[in-house]
Design a protein around this motif. Structure first.
Motif, PDB file in Angstrom:
ATOM      1  N   PRO A   1       0.924  -1.081   0.065  1.00  0.00           N
ATOM      2  CA  PRO A   1      -0.105   0.135  -0.092  1.00  0.00           C
ATOM      3  C   PRO A   1       0.910   1.296   0.005  1.00  0.00           C
ATOM      4  N   GLY A   2       0.569   2.139  -0.762  1.00  0.00           N
ATOM      5  CA  GLY A   2       1.438   3.629  -0.959  1.00  0.00           C
ATOM      6  C   GLY A   2       2.759   3.231  -1.669  1.00  0.00           C
TER       7      GLY A   2
ATOM      8  N   VAL B   1      -8.257   8.222   4.050  1.00  0.00           N
ATOM      9  CA  VAL B   1      -9.010   7.944   2.731  1.00  0.00           C
ATOM     10  C   VAL B   1     -10.147   6.897   2.936  1.00  0.00           C
TER      11      VAL B   1
ATOM     12  N   PHE C   1      -5.731  -0.742 -10.356  1.00  0.00           N
ATOM     13  CA  PHE C   1      -4.580  -0.035  -9.504  1.00  0.00           C
ATOM     14  C   PHE C   1      -4.180  -1.174  -8.454  1.00  0.00           C
TER      15      PHE C   1
ATOM     16  N   LEU D   1      -7.376  -1.810  -0.875  1.00  0.00           N
ATOM     17  CA  LEU D   1      -8.740  -1.548  -1.553  1.00  0.00           C
ATOM     18  C   LEU D   1      -9.272  -3.006  -1.783  1.00  0.00           C
TER      19      LEU D   1
ATOM     20  N   VAL E   1     -12.073   0.762   1.795  1.00  0.00           N
ATOM     21  CA  VAL E   1     -10.628   0.780   2.079  1.00  0.00           C
ATOM     22  C   VAL E   1     -10.583  -0.032   3.503  1.00  0.00           C
TER      23      VAL E   1
ATOM     24  N   CYS F   1      -4.275   0.219   4.839  1.00  0.00           N
ATOM     25  CA  CYS F   1      -4.175   1.842   4.096  1.00  0.00           C
ATOM     26  C   CYS F   1      -3.103   2.782   4.860  1.00  0.00           C
ATOM     27  N   VAL F   2      -2.280   3.219   4.013  1.00  0.00           N
ATOM     28  CA  VAL F   2      -1.047   4.090   4.793  1.00  0.00           C
ATOM     29  C   VAL F   2      -1.639   5.780   4.196  1.00  0.00           C
ATOM     30  N   GLY F   3      -2.610   5.679   3.515  1.00  0.00           N
ATOM     31  CA  GLY F   3      -3.044   7.248   3.590  1.00  0.00           C
ATOM     32  C   GLY F   3      -2.334   8.005   2.396  1.00  0.00           C
ATOM     33  N   CYS F   4      -1.824   7.515   1.456  1.00  0.00           N
ATOM     34  CA  CYS F   4      -1.125   8.245   0.456  1.00  0.00           C
ATOM     35  C   CYS F   4      -2.121   9.030  -0.321  1.00  0.00           C
TER      36      CYS F   4
ATOM     37  N   CYS G   1      -4.689   6.688  -4.852  1.00  0.00           N
ATOM     38  CA  CYS G   1      -5.976   6.071  -5.459  1.00  0.00           C
ATOM     39  C   CYS G   1      -6.828   6.874  -5.879  1.00  0.00           C
TER      40      CYS G   1
HETATM   41  S1  SF4 Z   1      -4.666   5.787   0.153  1.00  0.00           S
HETATM   42 FE1  SF4 Z   1      -5.496   4.355  -1.489  1.00  0.00          FE
HETATM   43  S2  SF4 Z   1      -3.520   3.898  -2.656  1.00  0.00           S
HETATM   44 FE2  SF4 Z   1      -2.749   4.794  -0.515  1.00  0.00          FE
HETATM   45  S3  SF4 Z   1      -2.601   2.914   0.610  1.00  0.00           S
HETATM   46 FE3  SF4 Z   1      -4.909   3.733   0.932  1.00  0.00          FE
HETATM   47  S4  SF4 Z   1      -6.179   2.653  -0.351  1.00  0.00           S
HETATM   48 FE4  SF4 Z   1      -3.935   2.511  -1.234  1.00  0.00          FE
END
Ligand code: SF4
Ligand code: SF4
Lengths: 172, 605
Positions: free
Chosen positions: B355-356, B547, B563, B568, B579, B584-587, B590
């Motif tokens: 993720p991210g 997110v 993606f 996700l 999510v 999720c690392v909150g980048c 997506c």
């Molecule tokens: S923000 Fe979106 S792309 Fe980023 S880690 Fe979370 S789900 Fe994945």
């Protein structure tokens, strides 16, 4: 003592750490132990499996139908790894829904402690309380203290304890 | 004696330190990586000076260690099996010229394969190179072989290979440890051009000497196959095994109550195979079962008419010899009841980029800009770009640039050349990409090379790369900038961009494509730069959002499939996406993917 244990999960769930804790308990008891672990590409979120053989064994791998205990951190792995378990083997599963084995929402419990990754030790505690593993809680606690990085010890012990307590609740 | 729980690779590292190894050089690669990593961790125990390096590639690692041995010191080099292909040139010649101080080359094989581009057998490589090779059956045995390997190496002045396999490297066991020896050797290179610079005139003589030494090595008492005698229940039959397979076999015999019922041999040194052993086996047994990974190396040398092994149809020729496979083979050989067919193997969940991961957004942008492009890629985490449809070929370290060049030449002959986008990681670029880049520029290749720079060797756990200016022990050194290298290779278009800035990144890709098509254009390089998210400092320093997916989601699955961020997934009914907040690392990468803007972010409180 002769025990064959499998730990199944996906990369990032702390399968390796759980494997090491169990193996360390055996080392502390001066009992021979062998593990086999998944490293490399699969650790990027793919299915990973550890096998642990405690006692006089020469190989770390578990043959089909020979595992005494299955610790399953990722429920979707059940069809992949269940065949390793003995027909009367003990099965402990981290899952929300009903299904085979004794179940606990270890990720949920861990999330409440602040980090879903701690599900590995929650499941260990749960397995111990159900006497699926021939260890004492103190032995596991000691192994966790030996292996966890200093600042995480307390959090890890708490997760382990939550697994123990969760089982107690379910039993009462 | 003190026992510590150790991975096979750590046990080997400990063995190197205890034996007084003074130079250890490696290039990372699964399953060998943790050996040098552990040498670094254990370095405080060494009593002699110890130089440790992550070399730029395996050939270099081998040559650095080799010259160290010329000075009389003990040295080691570590690589995975395909790394030996890279180091093959110096490795082959070293057999003839030999060494001075003990030299141990650890080559980790990967039967299966689990994490490699093939399952070649380094023991067979050693047979063709005429290099003695040792095959340990457990982490503890691997460690105990290291010191003896140095002794063997010094006695005969030969490089000796220790060949663990994945199941040794990544097995843990309680291993006895002791204090390192102190050899207190001073570097003392004895000039001898007829040997160290041997011209063809001297080589027949050196070759003859090598063959003489190998004949003696084969009869070394320490390295003879070990026999466990049977009761005679299976007359004139024997089981022969080497490596981890020996362990599997012993456990199986135990579980089937057959332990001690049949003669079993463990081969410790598969090449050169003991002539006494060959004679015994040929004379005393009519039927033998040979269990070895991955190629029939012992079987070839035994040339026994009653052999059952990988040379025939009874032992699978490919894949791991797991305990279940051995059970089938053994039952057939001894006429036992055949075991139940093991459950059909199921793959489980495939791995994917984290993720991210910055590579994911780079791949997504590449695929968006050039849906019809040709995408050669390479060895590393980013091989997983395959899941996004942005990786068409993966071959061997550094091949992507030359393969891209080959695609260009083949298409250009016919007129239209599709957009060719090559992706290569930073570590792989240093390892083998630079000569290929020079070649491509000289040959007037027009393509885009995207260097995925995450400032680490991520796949293997974050070893330093030359542009970081860091040594194995964490101290600093001269950083080598990728930009300067690329320019020096004569590249006319060079841009650097963080792939998290998706719009800018895609604009640059289009500019790069235009450059490859304009009259005075040529090869274009885009450096995609963002730290690896496995590095906790990268993760804590970058912006992180909360997110979520709102009720606008129409369940098109684009974010999940195209993606494919592991955080996700479709919700339990499979109707809309959700999510997974645990992962999720909150980048926020997506967000741009969703066609109906259902993925939204808020700043974390
Ligand atoms: S923000 Fe979106 S792309 Fe980023 S880690 Fe979370 S789900 Fe994945
Ligand atoms: S969030 Fe967007 S991209 Fe993902 S399934 Fe829903 S509509 Fe499609």
């Amino acid at each position: 003592m002769r025990q064959q244990i499998i730990v199944s999960g996906i990369g990032g769930q702390g399968v390796l750490f759980l494997t090491r804790v169990i193996a360390q308990v055996a080392v502390n008891r001066h009992v021979p132990v062998l593990t086999a672990e998944t490293h490399g590409m699969a650790q990027r979120g793919g299915t990973v499996l550890s096998t642990i053989k405690i006692g006089a064994f020469a190989s770390p791998l578990v043959r089909s139908g020979q595992a005494d205990v299955g610790l399953i951190l990722w429920e979707a792995n059940l069809p992949v790894h269940l065949s390793l378990l003995k027909p009367d083997g003990r099965l402990l599963v981290n899952a929300v829904d009903n299904g085979p084995g004794q179940r606990i929402d270890a990720s949920g419990v861990a999330r409440n402690l602040g980090n879903a990754v701690l599900a590995n030790l929650v499941l260990l505690g749960f397995a111990l309380k159900h006497q699926a593993l021939p260890f004492a809680a103190e032995e596991c606690g000691l192994a966790i203290e030996q292996l966890a990085p200093g600042k995480y010890i307390e959090q890890n012990l708490k997760a382990f304890q939550s697994g123990l307590d969760y089982a107690a609740q379910a039993a009462s | 004696m003190k026992t510590e729980l150790m991975m096979g690779n750590e046990a080997i590292a400990r063995g190197l330190i205890e034996a007084g190894c003074q130079i250890a050089a490696a290039y990372p690669g699964t399953p060998s990586t943790e050996v040098l990593q552990a040498v670094i961790d254990f370095r405080g125990l060494a009593t002699d000076p110890l130089h440790i390096e992550w070399s730029v590639n395996e050939k270099i690692a081998f040559e650095v260690a080799l010259a160290g041995s010329y000075t009389g010191k003990r040295v080691a080099t570590v690589m995975k099996q395909v790394g030996l292909n890279v180091a093959a040139d110096p490795f082959m010649r070293t057999a003839y010229l030999g060494v001075k101080g003990g030299m141990v080359t650890v080559v980790a094989d990967d039967p299966g394969p689990h994490s490699s581009q093939n399952e070649q057998d380094s023991r067979l490589f050693c047979l063709q190179a005429r290099v003695p090779v040792l095959d340990p059956s457990s982490p503890a045995e691997a460690k105990s072989m290291v010191g003896k390997a140095f002794e063997l190496s010094e006695k005969y002045e030969l490089n000796v290979v220790l060949r663990p396999t994945t199941r040794i490297c990544h097995s843990r066991q309680g291993v006895a440890v002791s204090a390192p020896v102190t050899l207190a050797r001073q570097a003392n290179f004895q000039r001898d051009p007829t040997r160290w610079a041997a011209t063809p005139a001297f080589l027949p003589q050196l070759h003859r000497k090598l063959n003489g030494k190998l004949a003696e090595v084969a009869s070394e008492p320490d390295w003879q196959p070990r026999r466990t005698p049977g009761t005679g229940r299976f007359p004139r039959k024997a089981l022969i095994a080497s490596g981890i397979v020996y362990g599997h076999l012993m456990d199986l015999l135990d579980e089937l109550d057959l332990a001690g019922s049949i003669d079993v041999y463990q081969v410790l040194m598969p090449y050169p195979l003991s002539p006494e052993f060959v004679k015994t086996v040929r004379g005393d047994y009519d039927q033998i079962l040979i269990l070895e990974e991955t190629y029939p190396v012992i079987e070839l040398q035994l040339a026994h008419p009653g052999a059952v092994g990988k040379g025939g149809d009874h032992v699978p020729r490919e894949g791991e010899l797991t305990p279940d496979v051995i059970h089938q083979v053994l039952a057939a050989f001894l006429g036992l009841a055949p075991p139940a067919e093991p459950a059909a193997e199921r793959r489980g969940q495939r791995p994917s980029l984290c993720p991210g991961c910055p590579h994911r957004t780079a791949f997504y942008s590449i695929k968006q800009c050039f849906p019809q492009g040709i995408f050669p890629s390479d060895i590393g985490c980013y091989t997983l770009g395959m899941n996004l449809g942005a990786v068409n070929t993966v071959h061997c370290m550094g091949a992507c640039i030359s393969q891209g060049a080959g695609f260009f030449q083949a298409y250009r002959q016919d007129g239209d050349v599709p957009t060719i986008v090559v992706t290569i990681g930073d570590s792989t670029f240093f390892h083998a990409g630079i000569p290929a880049l020079i070649n491509a520029v000289v040959q007037k290749v027009r393509m885009i090379v995207v260097i995925l720079d995450n400032a680490t060797t991520a796949m293997t756990g974050g070893q330093p790369v030359p542009h970081m200016g860091l040594l194995a022990d964490g101290s600093s050194t001269q950083p080598i900038a990728i930009e300067a290298l690329v320019k020096a290779c004569g590249v006319g278009f060079l841009e650097v961009c963080d792939p998290y800035h998706q719009e800018q990144f895609e604009n640059l890709l289009k500019q790069a494509d235009a450059f490859t098509r304009q009259a005075d254009g040529g090869l274009a390089v885009l450096i995609s730069r963002h730290g690896c998210l496995m590095d906790p400092t990268v993760r804590t320093q970058q912006e992180s959002y909360r997110v979520t997916i709102n009720d606008k989601c129409i369940g098109c699955r684009k974010c999940v499939d195209a993606f494919e961020c592991p955080a996700l997934k479709m919700d339990s009914d499979g109707i809309v996406a959700a999510v997974d907040q645990d992962r999720c690392v909150g980048c926020g990468n997506c967000i741009a993917v969703c066609p109906v803007k259902a993925i939204v972010k808020e700043v974390k409180s």
